[in-house]
Write an enzyme that holds these catalytic residues in place. Structure first.
Site, mmCIF file in Angstrom:
data_model
loop_
_atom_site.group_PDB
_atom_site.id
_atom_site.type_symbol
_atom_site.label_atom_id
_atom_site.label_comp_id
_atom_site.label_asym_id
_atom_site.label_seq_id
_atom_site.Cartn_x
_atom_site.Cartn_y
_atom_site.Cartn_z
ATOM 1 N N GLU A 114 0.834 -1.217 0.000
ATOM 2 C CA GLU A 114 0.000 0.000 0.000
ATOM 3 C C GLU A 114 0.865 1.261 0.000
ATOM 4 O O GLU A 114 0.542 2.242 -0.666
ATOM 5 C CB GLU A 114 -0.951 -0.032 1.207
ATOM 6 N N GLU A 134 -3.648 -9.627 3.788
ATOM 7 C CA GLU A 134 -4.424 -9.340 5.002
ATOM 8 C C GLU A 134 -5.518 -10.367 5.251
ATOM 9 O O GLU A 134 -5.851 -10.681 6.405
ATOM 10 C CB GLU A 134 -5.060 -7.946 4.927
HETATM 11 C C1 HXC Z 1 5.647 -7.547 12.346
HETATM 12 C C2 HXC Z 1 6.929 -8.931 11.031
HETATM 13 C C3 HXC Z 1 6.096 -8.702 9.917
HETATM 14 C C4 HXC Z 1 4.995 -7.804 10.098
HETATM 15 C C5 HXC Z 1 7.646 -10.056 9.328
HETATM 16 N N1 HXC Z 1 7.877 -9.767 10.618
HETATM 17 N N2 HXC Z 1 6.562 -9.430 8.881
HETATM 18 N N3 HXC Z 1 6.709 -8.352 12.234
HETATM 19 N N4 HXC Z 1 4.801 -7.270 11.324
HETATM 20 N N5 HXC Z 1 4.155 -7.485 9.094
HETATM 21 C C6 HXC Z 1 8.967 -10.265 11.471
HETATM 22 C C7 HXC Z 1 8.732 -11.705 11.889
HETATM 23 O O1 HXC Z 1 7.863 -11.778 13.005
HETATM 24 C C8 HXC Z 1 10.150 -12.128 12.243
HETATM 25 O O2 HXC Z 1 10.481 -11.618 13.508
HETATM 26 C C9 HXC Z 1 10.984 -11.385 11.207
HETATM 27 O O3 HXC Z 1 10.183 -10.302 10.759
HETATM 28 C C10 HXC Z 1 11.349 -12.235 10.009
HETATM 29 O O4 HXC Z 1 10.154 -12.769 9.454
HETATM 30 P P1 HXC Z 1 9.949 -14.323 9.134
HETATM 31 O O5 HXC Z 1 8.493 -14.573 9.089
HETATM 32 O O6 HXC Z 1 10.743 -15.161 10.071
HETATM 33 O O7 HXC Z 1 10.602 -14.407 7.694
HETATM 34 P P2 HXC Z 1 10.229 -15.416 6.524
HETATM 35 O O8 HXC Z 1 10.026 -16.806 7.068
HETATM 36 O O9 HXC Z 1 11.265 -15.224 5.475
HETATM 37 O O10 HXC Z 1 8.820 -14.947 5.961
HETATM 38 C C11 HXC Z 1 8.715 -13.716 5.307
HETATM 39 C C12 HXC Z 1 7.208 -13.311 5.162
HETATM 40 C C13 HXC Z 1 6.521 -13.381 6.553
HETATM 41 C C14 HXC Z 1 6.525 -14.256 4.184
HETATM 42 C C15 HXC Z 1 7.176 -11.899 4.587
HETATM 43 O O11 HXC Z 1 7.333 -12.654 7.502
HETATM 44 C C16 HXC Z 1 5.141 -12.832 6.570
HETATM 45 O O12 HXC Z 1 4.210 -13.475 6.113
HETATM 46 N N6 HXC Z 1 5.002 -11.628 7.145
HETATM 47 C C17 HXC Z 1 3.699 -11.012 7.315
HETATM 48 C C18 HXC Z 1 3.150 -10.509 6.002
HETATM 49 C C19 HXC Z 1 1.787 -9.890 6.163
HETATM 50 O O13 HXC Z 1 0.830 -10.572 6.537
HETATM 51 N N7 HXC Z 1 1.667 -8.601 5.913
HETATM 52 C C20 HXC Z 1 0.431 -7.870 6.092
HETATM 53 C C21 HXC Z 1 0.340 -7.308 7.491
HETATM 54 S S1 HXC Z 1 -1.233 -6.566 7.799
HETATM 55 P P3 HXC Z 1 11.065 -12.569 14.687
HETATM 56 O O14 HXC Z 1 11.152 -11.641 15.854
HETATM 57 O O15 HXC Z 1 10.114 -13.691 14.832
HETATM 58 O O16 HXC Z 1 12.396 -12.984 14.141
HETATM 59 C C22 HXC Z 1 -1.126 -5.058 7.053
HETATM 60 C C23 HXC Z 1 -2.361 -4.227 7.206
HETATM 61 C C24 HXC Z 1 -2.247 -2.868 6.594
HETATM 62 O O17 HXC Z 1 -0.154 -4.690 6.466
HETATM 63 C C25 HXC Z 1 -3.379 -1.970 7.056
HETATM 64 C C26 HXC Z 1 -2.904 -0.644 7.565
HETATM 65 C C27 HXC Z 1 -3.979 0.269 8.075
#
Ligand code: HXC
Length: 260
Positions: A114, A134
């Site tokens: 976004e 999401e």
């Molecule tokens: C907080 C996050 C994060 C996030 C990753 N991390 N994404 N922390 N918020 N969105 C952190 C993990 O907890 C982890 O921390 C570290 O980053 C590395 O991530 P991993 O998951 O271990 O890495 P990997 O296995 O390579 O996977 C990568 C990934 C995955 C596929 C990108 O991290 C993932 O699915 N992330 C979330 C993606 C997501 O759902 N995004 C949308 C969020 S909601 P630790 O401390 O455990 O090492 C959103 C709403 C917007 O954006 C609305 C706004 C108003």
């Protein structure tokens, strides 16, 4: 000025903002949005910066979304407030009179995607991975993902991305128009700088008008948008740069724009 969660440097009239929480894949928390708002305000007031690049630090991510750990315990009002805070920063980027390029070096998911869509251009490395996952968290995008994505790629393709939560690669993102171009990872910043430098060499006052007409026109019906275009086309002729641009062409020389 220095910031807690981002790095900022200036290079040849281009401001380079680097999201800097690599251990959290540059997840966007409230502090990041507050720092981004402040740095964009700095850019807005800096006559030495004509274009901006936003990228992510580390090898893996532009930004893997807004910070899930910060959002986990929000109630309805808290969630709306959080989203309003994000919107304030993304609106600031979108309405900045200087073009902003997202240089997407890895994951650009959820709020990361976004943020990239609030920018004017998106250049991806071959490792870029975009998406709006999401739905997997049982929420909807709250920072323009349901709206800017539809406007960029059309509602059919957007719904495919939104409803499945699937992550799409750079090649597909390019094909559907979510990315403007894709380059090898090691060439990403050079390519972004090349594009930013071309933009930065133009008349800043006209560039600001141009960005505004495209963005404003998108939210109007076609006759109103075309009328708005003509209004601003006329305004161009009140500037020094228009006079210089036309004169330089006729005199067969490079123009020297002053941004006035
Ligand atoms: C907080 C996050 C994060 C996030 C990753 N991390 N994404 N922390 N918020 N969105 C952190 C993990 O907890 C982890 O921390 C570290 O980053 C590395 O991530 P991993 O998951 O271990 O890495 P990997 O296995 O390579 O996977 C990568 C990934 C995955 C596929 C990108 O991290 C993932 O699915 N992330 C979330 C993606 C997501 O759902 N995004 C949308 C969020 S909601 P630790 O401390 O455990 O090492 C959103 C709403 C917007 O954006 C609305 C706004 C108003």
């Amino acid at each position: 000025m220095s910031y807690e969660t981002i790095l900022y440097e200036k290079k040849d009239k281009v401001g380079i903002i680097t999201l800097n929480r690599p251990d959290a894949l540059n997840a966007l928390n409230s502090q990041v949005f507050s720092d981004l708002y402040a740095v964009i305000t700095e850019v807005e007031n800096d006559n030495e910066v004509n274009a901006v690049i936003i990228t992510g630090s580390g090898e893996k991510a532009f930004a893997a979304g807004t910070d899930i750990k910060e959002m986990e315990t929000l109630n309805c009002n808290g969630a709306r407030e959080f989203a309003l805070g994000v919107k304030k920063t993304l609106d600031k980027i979108e309405t900045l009179k200087k073009p902003v390029i997202a240089a997407i070096n890895g994951f650009a998911l959820g709020g990361g995607c976004e943020l990239a869509m609030a920018c004017d251009l998106r250049i991806g490395s071959e490792k870029a991975k975009l998406g709006q996952p999401e739905i997997n968290l049982a929420v909807i995008p709250g920072a323009g993902g349901t709206q800017r994505l539809v406007r960029l790629v059309g509602s059919s393709i957007a719904k495919g991305i939104l409803f499945t939560g699937k992550i799409i690669n750079a090649e597909t993102s390019l094909t559907i128009g979510l990315l403007n171009s894709v380059v090898p990872p090691e060439e990403l910043m050079d390519e972004a700088m090349k594009t930013a430098s071309i933009i930065a060499s133009k008349s800043t006052v006209i560039m600001g008008l141009l960005k505004d007409v495209v963005n404003t026109g998108r939210n109007l019906d076609l006759p109103s948008a075309l009328a708005y275009e003509i209004e601003i086309f006329g305004q161009c002729f009140a500037t020094e740069d228009q006079k210089e641009g036309f004169k330089a062409f006729i005199e067969k020389r490079d123009p020297e724009f002053k941004g006035e």
